[in-house]
Motif scaffolding. Structure first.
Motif, PDB file in Angstrom:
ATOM      1  N   SER A  89      -4.354   2.270  -0.661  1.00 45.78           N
ATOM      2  CA  SER A  89      -4.352   3.613  -0.078  1.00 45.78           C
ATOM      3  C   SER A  89      -5.750   4.015   0.368  1.00 45.78           C
ATOM      4  CB  SER A  89      -3.806   4.618  -1.100  1.00 45.78           C
ATOM      5  OG  SER A  89      -3.289   5.770  -0.461  1.00 45.78           O
ATOM      6  N   ASN A  90      -6.779   3.569  -0.345  1.00 46.55           N
ATOM      7  CA  ASN A  90      -8.157   3.810   0.098  1.00 46.55           C
ATOM      8  C   ASN A  90      -8.369   3.291   1.508  1.00 46.55           C
ATOM      9  OD1 ASN A  90      -9.223   5.059  -2.208  1.00 46.55           O
ATOM     10  ND2 ASN A  90      -9.833   3.122  -3.143  1.00 46.55           N
ATOM     11  N   ALA A  91      -7.896   2.063   1.749  1.00 49.41           N
ATOM     12  CA  ALA A  91      -8.110   1.417   3.039  1.00 49.41           C
ATOM     13  C   ALA A  91      -7.300   2.090   4.139  1.00 49.41           C
ATOM     14  CB  ALA A  91      -7.745  -0.065   2.949  1.00 49.41           C
ATOM     15  N   VAL A  92      -6.045   2.412   3.842  1.00 50.85           N
ATOM     16  CA  VAL A  92      -5.181   3.027   4.847  1.00 50.85           C
ATOM     17  C   VAL A  92      -5.667   4.432   5.188  1.00 50.85           C
ATOM     18  CG1 VAL A  92      -2.844   3.844   5.329  1.00 50.85           C
ATOM     19  CG2 VAL A  92      -3.180   1.654   4.173  1.00 50.85           C
ATOM     20  N   GLY A  93      -5.948   5.234   4.172  1.00 56.06           N
ATOM     21  CA  GLY A  93      -6.352   6.615   4.405  1.00 56.06           C
ATOM     22  C   GLY A  93      -7.678   6.747   5.108  1.00 56.06           C
ATOM     23  N   TRP A  94      -8.571   5.780   4.878  1.00 58.69           N
ATOM     24  CA  TRP A  94      -9.921   5.839   5.440  1.00 58.69           C
ATOM     25  C   TRP A  94     -10.048   5.014   6.717  1.00 58.69           C
ATOM     26  CZ3 TRP A  94     -14.913   4.450   2.215  1.00 58.69           C
ATOM     27  CH2 TRP A  94     -15.962   5.288   2.595  1.00 58.69           C
ATOM     28  N   LEU A 142      -9.086  12.821  -9.888  1.00 60.51           N
ATOM     29  CA  LEU A 142      -9.664  12.887 -11.225  1.00 60.51           C
ATOM     30  C   LEU A 142      -9.639  11.489 -11.832  1.00 60.51           C
ATOM     31  CD1 LEU A 142      -7.422  15.471 -10.897  1.00 60.51           C
ATOM     32  CD2 LEU A 142      -8.730  16.246 -12.854  1.00 60.51           C
ATOM     33  N   THR A 143     -10.307  11.326 -12.955  1.00 62.29           N
ATOM     34  CA  THR A 143     -10.224  10.048 -13.662  1.00 62.29           C
ATOM     35  C   THR A 143      -8.758   9.710 -13.919  1.00 62.29           C
ATOM     36  OG1 THR A 143     -12.330  10.502 -14.769  1.00 62.29           O
ATOM     37  CG2 THR A 143     -10.951   8.781 -15.719  1.00 62.29           C
ATOM     38  N   GLU A 144      -7.952  10.707 -14.215  1.00 62.63           N
ATOM     39  CA  GLU A 144      -6.542  10.490 -14.540  1.00 62.63           C
ATOM     40  C   GLU A 144      -5.686  10.094 -13.341  1.00 62.63           C
ATOM     41  OE1 GLU A 144      -8.123  13.404 -17.678  1.00 62.63           O
ATOM     42  OE2 GLU A 144      -8.458  12.966 -15.547  1.00 62.63           O
ATOM     43  N   THR A 145      -6.245  10.144 -12.127  1.00 62.99           N
ATOM     44  CA  THR A 145      -5.490   9.756 -10.924  1.00 62.99           C
ATOM     45  C   THR A 145      -6.148   8.584 -10.200  1.00 62.99           C
ATOM     46  OG1 THR A 145      -6.623  11.363  -9.493  1.00 62.99           O
ATOM     47  CG2 THR A 145      -4.622  12.109 -10.622  1.00 62.99           C
ATOM     48  N   TYR A 146      -6.838   7.716 -10.947  1.00 62.46           N
ATOM     49  CA  TYR A 146      -7.472   6.526 -10.373  1.00 62.46           C
ATOM     50  C   TYR A 146      -8.563   6.884  -9.365  1.00 62.46           C
ATOM     51  CZ  TYR A 146      -3.502   3.851 -12.305  1.00 62.46           C
ATOM     52  OH  TYR A 146      -2.564   3.286 -13.140  1.00 62.46           O
ATOM     53  N   GLY A 147      -9.166   8.050  -9.520  1.00 59.78           N
ATOM     54  CA  GLY A 147     -10.140   8.506  -8.532  1.00 59.78           C
ATOM     55  C   GLY A 147      -9.431   9.287  -7.442  1.00 59.78           C
ATOM     56  N   PRO A 148      -9.757   9.046  -6.166  1.00 61.08           N
ATOM     57  CA  PRO A 148      -9.173   9.849  -5.082  1.00 61.08           C
ATOM     58  C   PRO A 148      -7.673   9.662  -4.964  1.00 61.08           C
ATOM     59  CG  PRO A 148     -10.381   7.969  -4.202  1.00 61.08           C
ATOM     60  CD  PRO A 148     -10.693   8.033  -5.655  1.00 61.08           C
ATOM     61  N   ALA A 149      -6.946  10.769  -4.898  1.00 60.68           N
ATOM     62  CA  ALA A 149      -5.494  10.726  -4.723  1.00 60.68           C
ATOM     63  C   ALA A 149      -5.034  11.767  -3.710  1.00 60.68           C
ATOM     64  CB  ALA A 149      -4.800  10.958  -6.066  1.00 60.68           C
ATOM     65  N   VAL A 150      -5.986  12.536  -3.199  1.00 63.59           N
ATOM     66  CA  VAL A 150      -5.717  13.568  -2.192  1.00 63.59           C
ATOM     67  C   VAL A 150      -6.772  13.399  -1.103  1.00 63.59           C
ATOM     68  CG1 VAL A 150      -5.578  16.059  -1.742  1.00 63.59           C
ATOM     69  CG2 VAL A 150      -4.771  15.134  -3.927  1.00 63.59           C
ATOM     70  N   ILE A 151      -6.360  13.519   0.156  1.00 65.71           N
ATOM     71  CA  ILE A 151      -7.296  13.306   1.261  1.00 65.71           C
ATOM     72  C   ILE A 151      -7.125  14.385   2.313  1.00 65.71           C
ATOM     73  CG2 ILE A 151      -5.656  11.759   2.453  1.00 65.71           C
ATOM     74  CD1 ILE A 151      -8.154  10.152   3.398  1.00 65.71           C
ATOM     75  N   CYS A 152      -8.252  14.834   2.846  1.00 67.96           N
ATOM     76  CA  CYS A 152      -8.207  15.824   3.928  1.00 67.96           C
ATOM     77  C   CYS A 152      -7.962  15.071   5.239  1.00 67.96           C
ATOM     78  CB  CYS A 152      -9.517  16.615   3.993  1.00 67.96           C
ATOM     79  SG  CYS A 152      -9.455  17.985   5.177  1.00 67.96           S
ATOM     80  N   ALA A 153      -6.690  14.741   5.457  1.00 64.75           N
ATOM     81  CA  ALA A 153      -6.300  13.968   6.646  1.00 64.75           C
ATOM     82  C   ALA A 153      -6.647  14.757   7.906  1.00 64.75           C
ATOM     83  CB  ALA A 153      -4.811  13.655   6.588  1.00 64.75           C
ATOM     84  N   TRP A 154      -7.376  14.085   8.801  1.00 60.91           N
ATOM     85  CA  TRP A 154      -7.918  14.767   9.979  1.00 60.91           C
ATOM     86  C   TRP A 154      -6.949  14.705  11.155  1.00 60.91           C
ATOM     87  CZ3 TRP A 154     -11.556  18.177  10.218  1.00 60.91           C
ATOM     88  CH2 TRP A 154     -12.154  18.508  11.446  1.00 60.91           C
ATOM     89  N   VAL A 161      -4.080  16.610   1.538  1.00 58.28           N
ATOM     90  CA  VAL A 161      -2.678  16.247   1.332  1.00 58.28           C
ATOM     91  C   VAL A 161      -2.610  14.980   0.468  1.00 58.28           C
ATOM     92  CG1 VAL A 161      -1.901  17.304   3.484  1.00 58.28           C
ATOM     93  CG2 VAL A 161      -2.700  14.928   3.491  1.00 58.28           C
ATOM     94  N   PRO A 162      -1.419  14.610  -0.012  1.00 55.16           N
ATOM     95  CA  PRO A 162      -1.346  13.444  -0.907  1.00 55.16           C
ATOM     96  C   PRO A 162      -1.811  12.153  -0.237  1.00 55.16           C
ATOM     97  CG  PRO A 162       0.695  14.711  -0.987  1.00 55.16           C
ATOM     98  CD  PRO A 162      -0.108  15.268   0.145  1.00 55.16           C
ATOM     99  N   TYR A 163      -2.449  11.293  -1.042  1.00 55.08           N
ATOM    100  CA  TYR A 163      -2.696   9.906  -0.628  1.00 55.08           C
ATOM    101  C   TYR A 163      -1.348   9.275  -0.282  1.00 55.08           C
ATOM    102  CZ  TYR A 163      -7.393   7.803  -1.178  1.00 55.08           C
ATOM    103  OH  TYR A 163      -8.680   7.373  -0.981  1.00 55.08           O
ATOM    104  N   HIS A 164      -1.383   8.188   0.483  1.00 57.11           N
ATOM    105  CA  HIS A 164      -0.146   7.548   0.907  1.00 57.11           C
ATOM    106  C   HIS A 164       0.722   7.101  -0.266  1.00 57.11           C
ATOM    107  CE1 HIS A 164      -2.716   7.355   4.449  1.00 57.11           C
ATOM    108  NE2 HIS A 164      -1.640   7.176   5.168  1.00 57.11           N
ATOM    109  N   VAL A 165       0.093   6.811  -1.414  1.00 61.37           N
ATOM    110  CA  VAL A 165       0.861   6.286  -2.554  1.00 61.37           C
ATOM    111  C   VAL A 165       1.061   7.316  -3.655  1.00 61.37           C
ATOM    112  CG1 VAL A 165       0.164   3.910  -2.106  1.00 61.37           C
ATOM    113  CG2 VAL A 165      -1.240   5.333  -3.611  1.00 61.37           C
ATOM    114  N   LEU A 166       0.677   8.570  -3.406  1.00 59.34           N
ATOM    115  CA  LEU A 166       0.930   9.639  -4.370  1.00 59.34           C
ATOM    116  C   LEU A 166       2.236  10.324  -3.984  1.00 59.34           C
ATOM    117  CD1 LEU A 166      -0.175  11.378  -6.777  1.00 59.34           C
ATOM    118  CD2 LEU A 166      -1.133  12.912  -5.048  1.00 59.34           C
ATOM    119  N   GLU A 167       3.178  10.369  -4.912  1.00 58.41           N
ATOM    120  CA  GLU A 167       4.498  10.898  -4.586  1.00 58.41           C
ATOM    121  C   GLU A 167       4.526  12.418  -4.497  1.00 58.41           C
ATOM    122  OE1 GLU A 167       7.132   9.089  -3.675  1.00 58.41           O
ATOM    123  OE2 GLU A 167       5.741   7.403  -3.814  1.00 58.41           O
TER     124      GLU A 167
END
Length: 545
Positions: free
Chosen positions: A217-222, A333-345, A366-372
């Motif tokens: 999701s890091n790669a896709v979102g960025w 947060l640490t509890e969400t593997y780091g970034p889990a929300v992204i300001c999709a442009w 908004v949610p990362y691609h893999v956050l439900e």
């Protein structure tokens, strides 16, 4: 009842199902791009074939010492090749890597090693004095301690405290270890301790599935291309480097290690290694925008920056954009593997006036691609707040990139995951377009005379003052109002410190008067290793004796 035809004769077998694990990324990349540079560290260069080989040697060496599934391998290291290899080696034999915060004191390190039941400790010699005290506190002789001796380190190596060094240790292992994926993708892959403000830190456990998904999701979102060049300004110990060790392996990129994070080193790496991406808290962005002419280096390519940890002030985002850096704002947060929300442009937002662009970019997103699931809810009723951009609630997460739970802490885990959602403790609003914006941590909201004051809003206003490098606003006890805002301000280097009266006057011109700080304190702000201001230390200064 008629049986579902899709449940008959279509069983899950080895041929059509494999557990998800990020260790598969390095195997694929080493086979596909064996000669592509994987890691740059000072004068050192490694290819993907070499990094894969060294990771397997580490795994084999650990296995040779009796380490296996469910055993904890602790690592106290900087952003070096050895630390990068630890993202893969332990996982290849089912062990769990526990990357320790290098700023921890001996007491905290000893707690983590004990609570996590570490069987091995790999430790950089720079931290030997503190680690030695921590190990002595354990009062045990079965911990395997291995020294990481960084040949590129810019410090005088301290005494060795381990039985051997890292290179000799991995030489015990064979390079062709026939590792397998985990039998269950729910198995633990890493243990990360939160930097708690009170009491002992909590041990957050990640599983292979979540690490795999968030890395992709890091790669896709960025929009990361293959062979991106990634600069390690973010500590690899922080949420396993936001899962980017696995992301860079997936895209066959190049890791540029950075032991000392400062403006000069950042610009040098960008210019010399053609860095395309780096991550960091707003404090790292501040280093960049406030760099001196002697620290800067010219470069002719675009650099993408991902920022999180604390909401960046609008002025910081604007100056980064004006200096040619494309900033993506994420949140987690640490509890969400780091970034889990992204300001999709949205492309059309680029046509807006710059101040409106920055307002859009300042939202968490908004949610990362893999956050439900991502919601802003009232914790008492678990009902979503109206999407009006004004009604505050608690930000909550749901899905595969939420932690397994807190190690040996069933009660706290149950509370954090109550109602089918992870309760973040962050307060925010939901905008009509579905974008979340943080307003504060629940503990950081200032209640003055019955009115809620967002410390983030006050800090954002302070950041517009030309002398302000960084600010933190906390509640100060007040007999009349209950609490009032108190601003701690770190002034830019080489700039005269303004008077308190000037700062208060500036606030009155940019904020509703009841939101203005009643007191101003100029000082260097205490920070974590990832650049977060430690507000609990500031609040402690304001408590009555």
């Amino acid at each position: 009842m008629t049986k579902n035809i899709y449940d008959q004769g279509l069983e899950k077998v080895r041929a059509n199902f494999s557990p998800l694990s990020p260790i598969s990324f390095i195997a694929r990349t080493a086979n596909t791009y064996p000669n592509h540079t994987s890691v740059i560290h000072g004068r050192k260069r490694f290819t993907w074939a070499e990094t894969f080989q060294r990771s397997r040697q580490l795994a084999a060496a650990l296995e040779g010492r009796g380490i296996g599934r469910g055993d904890t391998v602790a690592v106290m290291a900087s952003n070096t090749p050895e630390m990068y290899e630890c993202a893969f080696g332990p996982a290849m034999i089912g062990a769990v890597v526990n990357a320790l915060n290098v700023r921890l004191d001996a007491e905290a390190i000893a707690f983590c090693l004990t609570h996590g039941e570490a069987r091995v400790l790999l430790t950089d010699t720079e931290f030997a004095p503190t680690v030695k005290i921590a190990v002595e506190k354990l009062d045990r002789d079965d911990l395997i301690v291995i020294d990481i001796v960084d040949s590129e380190g810019d410090f005088t190596h301290c005494e060795l405290i381990g039985e051997t060094n890292y290179e000799a240790f991995i030489a015990e292992g064979y390079a062709n270890l026939p590792f397998e994926l985990p039998s269950d993708e729910w198995n633990a892959i890493s243990l990360n301790y939160t930097s708690g403000t009170t009491g002992n830190p909590k041990g957050v456990v990640y599983h292979h599935r979540g690490a795999y998904l968030n890395a992709l999701s890091n790669a896709v979102g960025w929009n990361m291309n293959h062979h991106a060049t990634y600069l390690w300004t973010l500590p690899m110990f922080h949420c396993n480097g936001w899962c980017f060790p696995w992301t860079i392996a997936a895209v066959a990129g190049t890791n540029v290690c950075l032991r000392r994070v400062n403006a000069k080193n950042i610009f040098t790496a960008i210019a010399e290694h053609k860095v395309t991406h780096f991550c960091g808290a707003p404090i790292v962005l501040n280093l960049v925008i406030n760099a001196t002419d002697t620290e800067r280096r010219k470069f002719d390519h675009q650099v993408k920056v991902m920022t999180a940890a604390a909401p960046p002030p609008a002025t910081t985002l604007q100056q980064m954009q004006e200096q040619g850096f494309e900033v993506t704002h994420v949140y987690g947060l640490t509890e969400t593997y780091g970034p889990a929300v992204i300001c999709a442009w949205h492309p059309e937002w680029a046509e807006l006036p710059i101040n409106e662009q920055i307002t859009k970019k300042g939202r968490q997103g908004v949610p990362y691609h893999v956050l439900e699931g991502l919601q802003v809810m009232k914790p008492g009723t678990m009902q979503p707040v109206p999407p009006d951009g004004e009604t505050m609630g608690e930000v909550m997460f749901q899905g595969n990139v939420v932690m397994k739970g807190y190690l040996k802490n069933t009660e706290t885990t149950s509370a954090a995951l109550a109602g089918g959602w992870f309760h973040s403790g962050d307060l925010g609003v939901m905008h009509p377009d579905g974008y979340v914006q943080l307003k504060d941590r629940s503990k950081d909201i200032i209640i003055s005379g019955g009115e809620n004051i967002s410390s983030i809003e006050v800090e954002d206003a302070l950041s517009r003052h030309p002398a302000v490098m960084l600010s933190a606003v906390v509640a100060k006890p007040d007999k009349k109002w209950g609490e009032t805002p108190c601003a701690f301000i770190e002034v830019k280097t080489g700039v005269d410190t303004p008077s308190k009266e000037d700062m208060l006057d500036f606030c009155r011109k940019n904020l509703a008067h009841y939101k203005c700080p009643k007191d101003i304190i100029f000082c260097e702000l205490p920070k974590t290793s990832t650049g977060k201001v430690q507000k609990f230390k500031l609040r402690a200064q304001l408590l009555p004796d």
